[in-house]
Design a protein around this motif. Structure first.
Motif, PDB file in Angstrom:
ATOM      1  N   ARG A  15      49.837  39.155   7.559  1.00 43.37           N
ATOM      2  CA  ARG A  15      49.387  37.891   8.562  1.00 43.37           C
ATOM      3  C   ARG A  15      47.857  37.797   8.618  1.00 43.37           C
ATOM      4  NH1 ARG A  15      51.160  33.829  12.466  1.00 43.37           N
ATOM      5  NH2 ARG A  15      49.748  33.921  14.027  1.00 43.37           N
ATOM      6  N   PHE A  16      47.288  39.035   8.604  1.00 39.47           N
ATOM      7  CA  PHE A  16      45.808  39.199   8.850  1.00 39.47           C
ATOM      8  C   PHE A  16      44.985  38.472   7.627  1.00 39.47           C
ATOM      9  CE2 PHE A  16      41.688  41.314   8.642  1.00 39.47           C
ATOM     10  CZ  PHE A  16      41.013  40.918   9.944  1.00 39.47           C
ATOM     11  N   LEU A  17      45.404  38.936   6.318  1.00 38.70           N
ATOM     12  CA  LEU A  17      44.884  38.672   5.026  1.00 38.70           C
ATOM     13  C   LEU A  17      45.212  36.870   4.750  1.00 38.70           C
ATOM     14  CD1 LEU A  17      45.610  41.571   2.614  1.00 38.70           C
ATOM     15  CD2 LEU A  17      43.385  40.913   3.703  1.00 38.70           C
ATOM     16  N   LEU A  18      46.174  36.569   5.394  1.00 43.86           N
ATOM     17  CA  LEU A  18      46.556  35.007   5.092  1.00 43.86           C
ATOM     18  C   LEU A  18      46.026  34.353   6.289  1.00 43.86           C
ATOM     19  CD1 LEU A  18      50.265  35.215   4.252  1.00 43.86           C
ATOM     20  CD2 LEU A  18      48.280  34.762   2.622  1.00 43.86           C
ATOM     21  N   GLY A  19      44.828  34.890   7.433  1.00 41.21           N
ATOM     22  CA  GLY A  19      44.391  34.211   8.204  1.00 41.21           C
ATOM     23  C   GLY A  19      45.230  33.539   9.137  1.00 41.21           C
ATOM     24  N   GLY A  20      46.426  34.201   9.523  1.00 43.36           N
ATOM     25  CA  GLY A  20      47.425  33.846  10.559  1.00 43.36           C
ATOM     26  C   GLY A  20      47.933  32.182  10.533  1.00 43.36           C
ATOM     27  N   VAL A  21      48.247  32.075   9.136  1.00 46.62           N
ATOM     28  CA  VAL A  21      48.816  30.721   8.904  1.00 46.62           C
ATOM     29  C   VAL A  21      50.177  30.628   8.689  1.00 46.62           C
ATOM     30  CG1 VAL A  21      46.302  29.688   8.144  1.00 46.62           C
ATOM     31  CG2 VAL A  21      48.179  30.412   6.477  1.00 46.62           C
ATOM     32  N   VAL A  22      50.592  31.934   8.397  1.00 48.07           N
ATOM     33  CA  VAL A  22      52.175  32.111   8.292  1.00 48.07           C
ATOM     34  C   VAL A  22      52.424  32.891   9.551  1.00 48.07           C
ATOM     35  CG1 VAL A  22      53.902  33.074   6.884  1.00 48.07           C
ATOM     36  CG2 VAL A  22      51.574  32.149   5.903  1.00 48.07           C
ATOM     37  N   ARG A  23      53.769  32.308   9.901  1.00 44.01           N
ATOM     38  CA  ARG A  23      54.619  32.843  11.048  1.00 44.01           C
ATOM     39  C   ARG A  23      54.949  34.239  10.934  1.00 44.01           C
ATOM     40  NH1 ARG A  23      59.179  28.662  12.488  1.00 44.01           N
ATOM     41  NH2 ARG A  23      59.902  29.413  10.336  1.00 44.01           N
ATOM     42  N   TRP A  24      54.619  34.997  12.036  1.00 44.71           N
ATOM     43  CA  TRP A  24      55.094  36.492  12.187  1.00 44.71           C
ATOM     44  C   TRP A  24      56.503  36.501  11.569  1.00 44.71           C
ATOM     45  CZ3 TRP A  24      51.852  40.574  12.800  1.00 44.71           C
ATOM     46  CH2 TRP A  24      50.765  40.155  13.345  1.00 44.71           C
ATOM     47  N   SER A  25      57.437  35.782  12.282  1.00 37.61           N
ATOM     48  CA  SER A  25      59.028  35.781  11.730  1.00 37.61           C
ATOM     49  C   SER A  25      59.084  35.675  10.207  1.00 37.61           C
ATOM     50  CB  SER A  25      59.767  34.729  12.603  1.00 37.61           C
ATOM     51  OG  SER A  25      59.338  33.507  12.348  1.00 37.61           O
ATOM     52  N   ASP A  26      58.330  34.900   9.719  1.00 39.44           N
ATOM     53  CA  ASP A  26      58.471  34.682   8.162  1.00 39.44           C
ATOM     54  C   ASP A  26      57.927  35.840   7.294  1.00 39.44           C
ATOM     55  OD1 ASP A  26      59.480  32.222   8.826  1.00 39.44           O
ATOM     56  OD2 ASP A  26      57.823  31.091   8.092  1.00 39.44           O
ATOM     57  N   LEU A  27      57.135  36.740   7.891  1.00 37.15           N
ATOM     58  CA  LEU A  27      56.374  37.563   7.034  1.00 37.15           C
ATOM     59  C   LEU A  27      57.003  39.135   7.281  1.00 37.15           C
ATOM     60  CD1 LEU A  27      52.829  37.007   8.137  1.00 37.15           C
ATOM     61  CD2 LEU A  27      53.870  36.655   6.033  1.00 37.15           C
ATOM     62  N   LEU A  28      58.111  38.884   8.464  1.00 33.47           N
ATOM     63  CA  LEU A  28      58.544  40.476   8.462  1.00 33.47           C
ATOM     64  C   LEU A  28      59.436  40.634   7.588  1.00 33.47           C
ATOM     65  CD1 LEU A  28      59.301  42.832  10.476  1.00 33.47           C
ATOM     66  CD2 LEU A  28      61.130  41.316  11.762  1.00 33.47           C
ATOM     67  N   PRO A  29      60.344  39.819   6.722  1.00 35.15           N
ATOM     68  CA  PRO A  29      61.187  40.173   5.724  1.00 35.15           C
ATOM     69  C   PRO A  29      60.418  41.054   4.458  1.00 35.15           C
ATOM     70  CG  PRO A  29      61.815  38.074   6.421  1.00 35.15           C
ATOM     71  CD  PRO A  29      60.816  38.556   7.144  1.00 35.15           C
TER      72      PRO A  29
END
Length: 264
Positions: free
Chosen positions: A177-191
């Motif tokens: 999330r941090f390296l992508l600048g917050g542009v991808v949702r948390w729920s998408d990054l959890l998997p």
């Protein structure tokens, strides 16, 4: 036989596995993993040596951290410690300029991971002034590795496994999330975070059964160089898991969940 083959191919395509294989090929996963290992060895390892030497708890130094991370024990851990251990006065002989140089070059590892995540999520490369994110990520990763090394003195068994799993998932979840600048949702990054941590657990088990005896035999056959080659091979595995876990998470969201539609 032909019917079984067609069924297998149909299942393969319905699952979307062909897409995952293609994305891994486009990402040059193995090449990136090797780059990760090289950067980790020449930038992250010296930085962690300094941090471990400055550790006020003085729990074994960097070599013990590395042995614990690789899941080594017994003679293999002792061999690694004898070869990798830095001089006791490493802090006293490390200049301020040398420390700053280590930190600057260490940021290159954060930049490599950031670029990999951006490629996985098909985002434009971050601007140069976002290098501060890479620096913060490096600091957070150093803190995570320090916490992981110290956890063995706090708890053991199932308790340590649960603590390591929780902190690992949180770090890789936040890190994406941090390296992508917050542009991808948390729920998408959890998997992807869960897949990365699961892969690291599997790598630790592989290391225990394969690298533990290999460390000893390589030390006897090739000396220090043989041990370093085993460590480098393990780091390639770590890089493969870091990028592969994020890629698998993206694939799961893309083919078996909700597609990304922007930030929160």
């Amino acid at each position: 036989m032909d019917r079984a083959g067609r069924t297998l191919r149909d299942g393969w395509h319905r699952l979307g596995a062909h897409t995952l294989v293609r994305q891994a090929h486009d990402l040059e996963l193995l090449h990136r993993a090797m780059g990760f290992a090289t950067l980790a060895l020449v930038t992250l390892a010296p930085l962690l040596i300094v941090v471990a030497a400055a550790d006020p708890l003085a729990r074994g130094g960097f070599a013990s951290w590395l042995a614990d991370g690789m899941g080594l024990s017994g003679q293999s851990a002792r061999v690694l410690t004898d070869i990798i251990s830095p001089p006791r006065k490493v802090i006293g002989t490390t200049s301020v300029l040398g420390g700053v140089t280590l930190a600057v070059f260490g940021i290159a590892l954060g930049g490599s991971v950031q670029n990999g995540y951006e490629r996985i999520w098909e985002l434009a490369p971050g601007r140069w002034h976002r290098v501060w994110r890479q620096a913060v990520w490096m600091i957070a990763m150093t803190a995570y590795l320090y916490q992981e090394a110290q956890s063995r003195s706090i708890t053991s068994g199932a308790g340590r496994i649960a603590l390591s799993a929780a902190t690992g998932v949180l770090f890789f979840w936040w890190g994406q999330r941090f390296l992508l600048g917050g542009v991808v949702r948390w729920s998408d990054l959890l998997p992807g975070a869960i897949a990365t941590m699961a892969g690291l657990v599997g790598l630790r088990m592989f290391s225990y059964f394969v690298f533990t005896p290999l460390i000893v035999t390589n030390a006897i056959s090739y000396g220090a160089v043989g041990v370093v080659l085993v460590v480098e091979s393990w780091l390639i595995g770590v890089g493969y898991v870091v990028y592969g876990g994020a890629l698998l998470g993206h694939w799961l969201v893309q083919h078996h969940g909700l597609r990304r539609d922007g930030g929160e």
